[in-house]
Scaffold this active site. Structure first.
Site, PDB file in Angstrom:
ATOM      1  N   ARG A 118     -56.677 106.992  57.698  1.00 56.87           N
ATOM      2  CA  ARG A 118     -55.893 107.830  58.612  1.00 56.87           C
ATOM      3  C   ARG A 118     -56.503 107.931  60.016  1.00 56.87           C
ATOM      4  NH1 ARG A 118     -52.738 111.158  55.311  1.00 56.87           N
ATOM      5  NH2 ARG A 118     -51.241 111.278  57.039  1.00 56.87           N
TER       6      ARG A 118
ATOM      7  N   LYS B 117     -41.414 120.270  56.157  1.00 59.45           N
ATOM      8  CA  LYS B 117     -42.825 120.485  56.511  1.00 59.45           C
ATOM      9  C   LYS B 117     -43.199 119.634  57.719  1.00 59.45           C
ATOM     10  CE  LYS B 117     -46.028 118.126  54.139  1.00 59.45           C
ATOM     11  NZ  LYS B 117     -46.990 117.315  54.924  1.00 59.45           N
ATOM     12  N   ASN B 118     -42.784 118.361  57.703  1.00 61.51           N
ATOM     13  CA  ASN B 118     -43.246 117.422  58.734  1.00 61.51           C
ATOM     14  C   ASN B 118     -42.487 117.529  60.044  1.00 61.51           C
ATOM     15  OD1 ASN B 118     -45.175 116.641  56.964  1.00 61.51           O
ATOM     16  ND2 ASN B 118     -44.250 114.677  56.435  1.00 61.51           N
TER      17      ASN B 118
ATOM     18  N   ASP C 195     -43.265 108.352  51.749  1.00 62.67           N
ATOM     19  CA  ASP C 195     -43.409 109.658  51.079  1.00 62.67           C
ATOM     20  C   ASP C 195     -42.529 109.781  49.840  1.00 62.67           C
ATOM     21  OD1 ASP C 195     -43.889 111.624  54.128  1.00 62.67           O
ATOM     22  OD2 ASP C 195     -45.192 110.261  53.016  1.00 62.67           O
TER      23      ASP C 195
ATOM     24  N   ARG D  86     -48.915 122.312  49.176  1.00 60.78           N
ATOM     25  CA  ARG D  86     -48.910 122.002  50.606  1.00 60.78           C
ATOM     26  C   ARG D  86     -47.545 121.530  51.058  1.00 60.78           C
ATOM     27  NH1 ARG D  86     -53.619 118.211  52.487  1.00 60.78           N
ATOM     28  NH2 ARG D  86     -52.394 118.636  54.352  1.00 60.78           N
TER      29      ARG D  86
ATOM     30  N   CYS E  38     -58.239 110.812  54.130  1.00 61.91           N
ATOM     31  CA  CYS E  38     -57.801 111.613  52.975  1.00 61.91           C
ATOM     32  C   CYS E  38     -57.631 110.632  51.812  1.00 61.91           C
ATOM     33  CB  CYS E  38     -56.493 112.340  53.288  1.00 61.91           C
ATOM     34  SG  CYS E  38     -55.090 111.240  53.360  1.00 61.91           S
TER      35      CYS E  38
HETATM   36  C1  EPZ Z   1     -46.966 111.290  58.967  1.00 63.71           C
HETATM   37  O1  EPZ Z   1     -48.354 111.070  58.849  1.00 63.71           O
HETATM   38  C2  EPZ Z   1     -46.604 112.263  57.868  1.00 63.71           C
HETATM   39  N1  EPZ Z   1     -47.314 113.534  58.077  1.00 63.71           N
HETATM   40  C3  EPZ Z   1     -46.966 111.661  56.506  1.00 63.71           C
HETATM   41  O2  EPZ Z   1     -46.540 112.568  55.513  1.00 63.71           O
HETATM   42  C4  EPZ Z   1     -46.198 110.351  56.337  1.00 63.71           C
HETATM   43  O3  EPZ Z   1     -46.570 109.755  55.110  1.00 63.71           O
HETATM   44  C5  EPZ Z   1     -46.534 109.411  57.503  1.00 63.71           C
HETATM   45  O4  EPZ Z   1     -46.241 110.063  58.764  1.00 63.71           O
HETATM   46  C6  EPZ Z   1     -45.718 108.125  57.451  1.00 63.71           C
HETATM   47  O5  EPZ Z   1     -44.359 108.432  57.441  1.00 63.71           O
HETATM   48  C7  EPZ Z   1     -46.833 114.391  59.012  1.00 63.71           C
HETATM   49  O6  EPZ Z   1     -45.848 114.140  59.668  1.00 63.71           O
HETATM   50  C8  EPZ Z   1     -47.585 115.677  59.171  1.00 63.71           C
HETATM   51  P1  EPZ Z   1     -48.787 107.634  60.690  1.00 63.71           P
HETATM   52  P2  EPZ Z   1     -49.145 110.316  60.049  1.00 63.71           P
HETATM   53  O7  EPZ Z   1     -49.584 107.960  61.887  1.00 63.71           O
HETATM   54  O8  EPZ Z   1     -48.469 110.560  61.324  1.00 63.71           O
HETATM   55  C9  EPZ Z   1     -51.868 104.077  61.000  1.00 63.71           C
HETATM   56  C10 EPZ Z   1     -46.716 113.769  53.538  1.00 63.71           C
HETATM   57  O9  EPZ Z   1     -46.811 113.384  52.381  1.00 63.71           O
HETATM   58  N2  EPZ Z   1     -52.364 104.746  62.214  1.00 63.71           N
HETATM   59  O10 EPZ Z   1     -47.311 107.376  60.844  1.00 63.71           O
HETATM   60  O11 EPZ Z   1     -50.578 110.665  59.922  1.00 63.71           O
HETATM   61  C11 EPZ Z   1     -52.159 104.864  59.734  1.00 63.71           C
HETATM   62  O12 EPZ Z   1     -53.445 104.562  59.250  1.00 63.71           O
HETATM   63  C12 EPZ Z   1     -47.532 113.129  54.625  1.00 63.71           C
HETATM   64  O13 EPZ Z   1     -45.920 114.667  53.948  1.00 63.71           O
HETATM   65  C13 EPZ Z   1     -53.382 104.133  62.947  1.00 63.71           C
HETATM   66  O14 EPZ Z   1     -53.865 103.064  62.596  1.00 63.71           O
HETATM   67  O15 EPZ Z   1     -48.953 108.802  59.633  1.00 63.71           O
HETATM   68  C14 EPZ Z   1     -51.068 104.412  58.788  1.00 63.71           C
HETATM   69  O16 EPZ Z   1     -51.478 103.208  58.172  1.00 63.71           O
HETATM   70  C15 EPZ Z   1     -48.500 112.123  54.052  1.00 63.71           C
HETATM   71  N3  EPZ Z   1     -53.846 104.740  64.069  1.00 63.71           N
HETATM   72  C16 EPZ Z   1     -49.885 104.115  59.719  1.00 63.71           C
HETATM   73  O17 EPZ Z   1     -50.437 104.030  61.048  1.00 63.71           O
HETATM   74  C17 EPZ Z   1     -53.322 105.947  64.505  1.00 63.71           C
HETATM   75  O18 EPZ Z   1     -53.776 106.450  65.556  1.00 63.71           O
HETATM   76  C18 EPZ Z   1     -48.822 105.204  59.728  1.00 63.71           C
HETATM   77  O19 EPZ Z   1     -49.492 106.429  59.929  1.00 63.71           O
HETATM   78  C19 EPZ Z   1     -52.290 106.554  63.746  1.00 63.71           C
HETATM   79  C20 EPZ Z   1     -51.818 105.926  62.607  1.00 63.71           C
END
Ligand code: EPZ
Length: 421
Positions: free
Chosen positions: A122, A22-23, A308, A400, A117
């Protein structure tokens, strides 16, 4: 809203084919916006988030043709608008991934802020700061990101936090920018590498994917004749079914998998007592009927233990021999499954971002509620071992991210039924 009924106690045995990730599919479908020529994407999982992404692209005027094998041809030559509405973005945060490609190829985008969420606030500040550094004019008002750019200019970006979709958005923005972009502290996830491979197949110049430092030489256009690209296997789906077999004392063989993407997870499953054999595209786990031993994990960006998979290991530790300490370092609220597990008798104490899980021989069935994608996976796993019939509500969360979960688990001998409501 549909529910899942699961009667626990059956060891899972048999073979399964793992679906596409998915990701990886989500950023790659968004990345298709960069291509002048139609592109075909294969091994796409049949998931609600994919349907949402196709609706989002369709509303922009992008032509999407799906064949009988679920290959998706994406043709953005007739795109009419660059708008991602709140009504879609609120159901799938990953819609933010159209921002980079739209800005890079068309110079404009109007994307709803994704909002938070269940697992956290996020934020997308790193996405927006990176695009602004590349010369985009970004205005956030009335819940929308209004972005314009004559032509993005490559530059050196240092991300002060590892962000998967942030890295992906900025990589896609850099693909058609003027000059070279360097992204330091980039995410190293396999799905980031898959996106880079897809873009390079279109003619982009992305180097260093998977190393933490990306170098992207912008090109004028991505106009290589339409090619076919297959999405990589889903490492989190793979890990989830391995944990299901480990919890139920079973034996499974997962085909179309990629063991090399799961090193941190396989280490912990072996520590829990699982016998694991691997081939290039398959993984076999045999528990020999034993109860797993507790393991301790600390989530962190790839290649460390994936966040995850945290909820799935909470489920395994709940019925394991011993005490497991699980620390979540990526998201600030990713223990929503714990209170539901406690209703099934789990002995779990939460202290800040750490769960102390004391294993008990069995859980008891209860009506429980899914709160987010991986929390719902945790509850399904718990239902597979609980005494009695567990009823899981709000399973739209699980649809999802897990393709045909009840069919796949039934194939392994689970007693599971979807009750439409
Ligand atoms: C991706 O989410 C995945 N989703 C998530 O999978 C996964 O849990 C996550 O990466 C971590 O591996 C997709 O790829 C569609 P991040 P993402 O940006 O990119 C902070 C699932 O279950 N952050 O890596 O949204 C954020 O708050 C989903 O399949 C900022 O502060 O996660 C978090 O604490 C859930 N500012 C950390 O970074 C930003 O601009 C990591 O988030 C972006 C992120």
């Amino acid at each position: 809203m549909d529910k899942l009924h699961i009667t626990g106690g059956k060891p899972l045995c048999g073979e399964l084919r793992i679906s596409g990730a998915k990701n990886a599919a989500l950023p790659i479908l968004a990345g298709a916006l960069l291509s002048e020529a139609p592109v075909t994407i294969g091994n796409v999982p049949h998931l609600h988030d994919i349907t949402t992404t196709m609706e989002l692209l369709g509303r922009m005027g992008v032509q999407l043709v799906v064949d009988e094998k679920l290959n998706i041809e994406v043709d953005s030559s007739s795109i009419q608008n660059f708008y991602a509405p709140y009504e879609l973005v609120k159901t799938m945060r990953a819609s933010i991934l159209v921002l980079g490609p739209l800005l890079s190829r068309f110079g404009r985008a109007e994307v709803s802020l994704p909002g938070g969420c269940a697992i956290g606030t996020r934020p997308v500040n790193l996405h927006l700061q990176g695009l602004a550094a590349m010369g985009a004019d970004i205005n956030v008002r009335n819940g929308y990101i209004h972005a314009v750019a004559k032509r993005l200019k490559g530059c050196r970006l240092v991300l002060d936090q590892v962000t998967v979709t942030g890295t992906e958005n900025l990589m896609m923005a850099a693909a058609l920018a003027e000059g070279k972009t360097v992204i330091e502290n980039a995410a190293r996830e396999p799905e980031v590498i898959d996106l880079a491979n897809f873009l390079n197949q279109l003619g982009a110049q992305v180097r260093g994917a998977g190393t933490g430092i990306l170098e992207i030489e912008g090109v004028e256009s991505l106009d290589r004749p339409g090619r076919h690209y297959n999405i990589l296997p889903d490492r989190i789906e793979t890990g989830t079914y391995l944990v299901a077999a480990a919890m139920t004392g079973g034996r499974v063989k997962l085909k179309n998998a990629r063991p090399a993407l799961l090193d941190a997870v396989l280490v912990k499953l072996r520590a829990a007592g699982a016998e694991i054999r691997v081939g290039e595209n398959w993984i076999e786990l045999d528990m020999h009927g034993r109860r797993p031993c507790s393991v301790s994990i600390r989530t962190a960006p790839y290649p460390a233990f994936p966040t995850d998979m945290q909820a799935q290991f909470i489920a395994m530790n709940a019925i394991a021999e011993g005490v497991g300490i699980i620390t979540e370092t990526v998201f600030e609220n990713r223990f929503m499954h714990v209170q539901e597990m406690q209703r099934m008798g789990a002995d779990i104490k939460l202290e800040s971002n750490t769960a102390i899980v004391k294993g008990i021989p069995w859980l008891t069935a209860a009506p429980v509620m899914a709160t987010d994608l991986r929390a719902s996976a945790c509850l399904v796993l718990a239902g597979l071992v609980a005494e009695g019939k567990t009823v899981i509500e709000r399973i739209y969360h699980i649809d999802r991210g897990y393709e045909c979960i009840e069919e796949k688990l039934s194939q392994l001998g689970a007693e599971i039924r979807r009750i439409p409501h």
